[in-house]
Design a protein around this motif. Structure first.
Motif, PDB file in Angstrom:
ATOM      1  N   ALA A  13      17.405   4.512 -58.486  1.00 34.18           N
ATOM      2  CA  ALA A  13      18.486   3.737 -57.898  1.00 34.18           C
ATOM      3  C   ALA A  13      19.844   4.130 -58.470  1.00 34.18           C
ATOM      4  CB  ALA A  13      18.241   2.252 -58.097  1.00 34.18           C
ATOM      5  N   ALA A  14      19.855   4.727 -59.661  1.00 36.61           N
ATOM      6  CA  ALA A  14      21.130   5.140 -60.255  1.00 36.61           C
ATOM      7  C   ALA A  14      21.816   6.181 -59.375  1.00 36.61           C
ATOM      8  CB  ALA A  14      20.902   5.685 -61.658  1.00 36.61           C
ATOM      9  N   GLY A  15      21.047   7.078 -58.789  1.00 36.59           N
ATOM     10  CA  GLY A  15      21.619   8.056 -57.868  1.00 36.59           C
ATOM     11  C   GLY A  15      22.176   7.395 -56.624  1.00 36.59           C
ATOM     12  N   ALA A  16      21.485   6.360 -56.141  1.00 36.57           N
ATOM     13  CA  ALA A  16      21.970   5.641 -54.959  1.00 36.57           C
ATOM     14  C   ALA A  16      23.261   4.892 -55.277  1.00 36.57           C
ATOM     15  CB  ALA A  16      20.899   4.684 -54.464  1.00 36.57           C
ATOM     16  N   VAL A  17      23.355   4.359 -56.480  1.00 40.43           N
ATOM     17  CA  VAL A  17      24.587   3.670 -56.887  1.00 40.43           C
ATOM     18  C   VAL A  17      25.746   4.669 -56.963  1.00 40.43           C
ATOM     19  CG1 VAL A  17      25.697   2.409 -58.771  1.00 40.43           C
ATOM     20  CG2 VAL A  17      23.382   1.810 -58.058  1.00 40.43           C
ATOM     21  N   ALA A  18      25.478   5.878 -57.442  1.00 36.11           N
ATOM     22  CA  ALA A  18      26.515   6.909 -57.478  1.00 36.11           C
ATOM     23  C   ALA A  18      26.980   7.257 -56.069  1.00 36.11           C
ATOM     24  CB  ALA A  18      25.987   8.152 -58.196  1.00 36.11           C
ATOM     25  N   VAL A  19      26.056   7.282 -55.122  1.00 36.79           N
ATOM     26  CA  VAL A  19      26.418   7.557 -53.727  1.00 36.79           C
ATOM     27  C   VAL A  19      27.306   6.432 -53.185  1.00 36.79           C
ATOM     28  CG1 VAL A  19      25.481   7.794 -51.394  1.00 36.79           C
ATOM     29  CG2 VAL A  19      24.422   8.999 -53.286  1.00 36.79           C
ATOM     30  N   TRP A  90      15.797  -1.743 -53.869  1.00 36.64           N
ATOM     31  CA  TRP A  90      17.156  -1.488 -54.369  1.00 36.64           C
ATOM     32  C   TRP A  90      17.712  -0.155 -53.892  1.00 36.64           C
ATOM     33  CZ3 TRP A  90      20.689  -4.517 -56.376  1.00 36.64           C
ATOM     34  CH2 TRP A  90      20.309  -5.696 -57.004  1.00 36.64           C
ATOM     35  N   ALA A  91      16.930   0.910 -54.001  1.00 42.22           N
ATOM     36  CA  ALA A  91      17.431   2.235 -53.638  1.00 42.22           C
ATOM     37  C   ALA A  91      17.800   2.293 -52.159  1.00 42.22           C
ATOM     38  CB  ALA A  91      16.395   3.308 -53.971  1.00 42.22           C
ATOM     39  N   ARG A  92      16.976   1.706 -51.325  1.00 39.82           N
ATOM     40  CA  ARG A  92      17.263   1.717 -49.887  1.00 39.82           C
ATOM     41  C   ARG A  92      18.466   0.825 -49.580  1.00 39.82           C
ATOM     42  NH1 ARG A  92      13.769  -0.452 -44.927  1.00 39.82           N
ATOM     43  NH2 ARG A  92      14.977   0.546 -43.289  1.00 39.82           N
ATOM     44  N   THR A  93      18.571  -0.322 -50.227  1.00 38.02           N
ATOM     45  CA  THR A  93      19.717  -1.209 -50.037  1.00 38.02           C
ATOM     46  C   THR A  93      21.007  -0.494 -50.429  1.00 38.02           C
ATOM     47  OG1 THR A  93      18.352  -3.144 -50.495  1.00 38.02           O
ATOM     48  CG2 THR A  93      20.727  -3.426 -50.688  1.00 38.02           C
ATOM     49  N   ALA A  94      20.963   0.253 -51.525  1.00 28.97           N
ATOM     50  CA  ALA A  94      22.159   0.984 -51.971  1.00 28.97           C
ATOM     51  C   ALA A  94      22.530   2.078 -50.975  1.00 28.97           C
ATOM     52  CB  ALA A  94      21.924   1.575 -53.354  1.00 28.97           C
ATOM     53  N   ARG A  95      21.528   2.766 -50.406  1.00 33.16           N
ATOM     54  CA  ARG A  95      21.826   3.797 -49.403  1.00 33.16           C
ATOM     55  C   ARG A  95      22.416   3.185 -48.133  1.00 33.16           C
ATOM     56  NH1 ARG A  95      16.694   5.789 -50.934  1.00 33.16           N
ATOM     57  NH2 ARG A  95      15.872   5.003 -48.951  1.00 33.16           N
ATOM     58  N   ILE A  96      21.892   2.048 -47.708  1.00 34.37           N
ATOM     59  CA  ILE A  96      22.444   1.358 -46.539  1.00 34.37           C
ATOM     60  C   ILE A  96      23.878   0.926 -46.827  1.00 34.37           C
ATOM     61  CG2 ILE A  96      22.254  -0.717 -45.109  1.00 34.37           C
ATOM     62  CD1 ILE A  96      19.187  -0.484 -45.496  1.00 34.37           C
ATOM     63  N   CYS A  97      24.086   0.389 -48.015  1.00 37.38           N
ATOM     64  CA  CYS A  97      25.429  -0.038 -48.420  1.00 37.38           C
ATOM     65  C   CYS A  97      26.394   1.140 -48.416  1.00 37.38           C
ATOM     66  CB  CYS A  97      25.373  -0.691 -49.795  1.00 37.38           C
ATOM     67  SG  CYS A  97      26.962  -1.266 -50.389  1.00 37.38           S
ATOM     68  N   ALA A  98      25.938   2.295 -48.914  1.00 37.31           N
ATOM     69  CA  ALA A  98      26.792   3.484 -48.937  1.00 37.31           C
ATOM     70  C   ALA A  98      27.185   3.897 -47.522  1.00 37.31           C
ATOM     71  CB  ALA A  98      26.080   4.628 -49.646  1.00 37.31           C
TER      72      ALA A  98
END
Length: 118
Positions: A13-19, A90-98
């Motif tokens: 998820a850290a990578g997704a947060v960076a995105v 979390w990772a998918r939520t972060a990608r959608i958010c991005a």
């Protein structure tokens, strides 16, 4: 080894947060011109500030510019809360958010370019 995709952010998820952070760049680029032009339009229409020479102040366009300036910053927490409420990992939520933030940021950049002379 089990994957805890619904747990707190970490690891993948850290990578997704960076995105998500990178997706905010267009929004940050457009926020200042939209906010300043929107405030000038709004205050000029209300008679609290002087409009530039030859400009016609519009309360509606001022509110639209101010709303567009804050749209990506409001959309991000809304998407994150909605994603967690629907129990999306979390990772998918972060990608959608991005994606949402990037779309709103590009829209804000286009609005800033159109209203640059307003």
């Amino acid at each position: 080894m089990e994957s805890n995709a619904t747990g707190p952010p970490g690891g993948r998820a850290a990578g997704a947060v960076a995105v998500v952070c990178l997706a905010f760049l267009p929004a940050l680029l457009a926020a200042l011109p939209l906010a300043l032009n929107g405030a000038q339009q709004t205050l000029s229409a209300l008679g609290r500030a002087e409009a530039p020479e030859g400009a016609t102040p519009s309360l509606g366009w001022g509110v639209v510019m101010l709303g567009t300036a804050v749209l990506p910053f409001v959309a991000a927490p809304v998407v994150l809360v909605a994603g967690r409420a629907k129990r999306i990992p979390w990772a998918r939520t972060a990608r959608i958010c991005a994606g949402v933030v990037l779309g709103c940021g590009v829209f804000a950049c286009l609005m800033a370019a159109v209203f640059a002379g307003a």
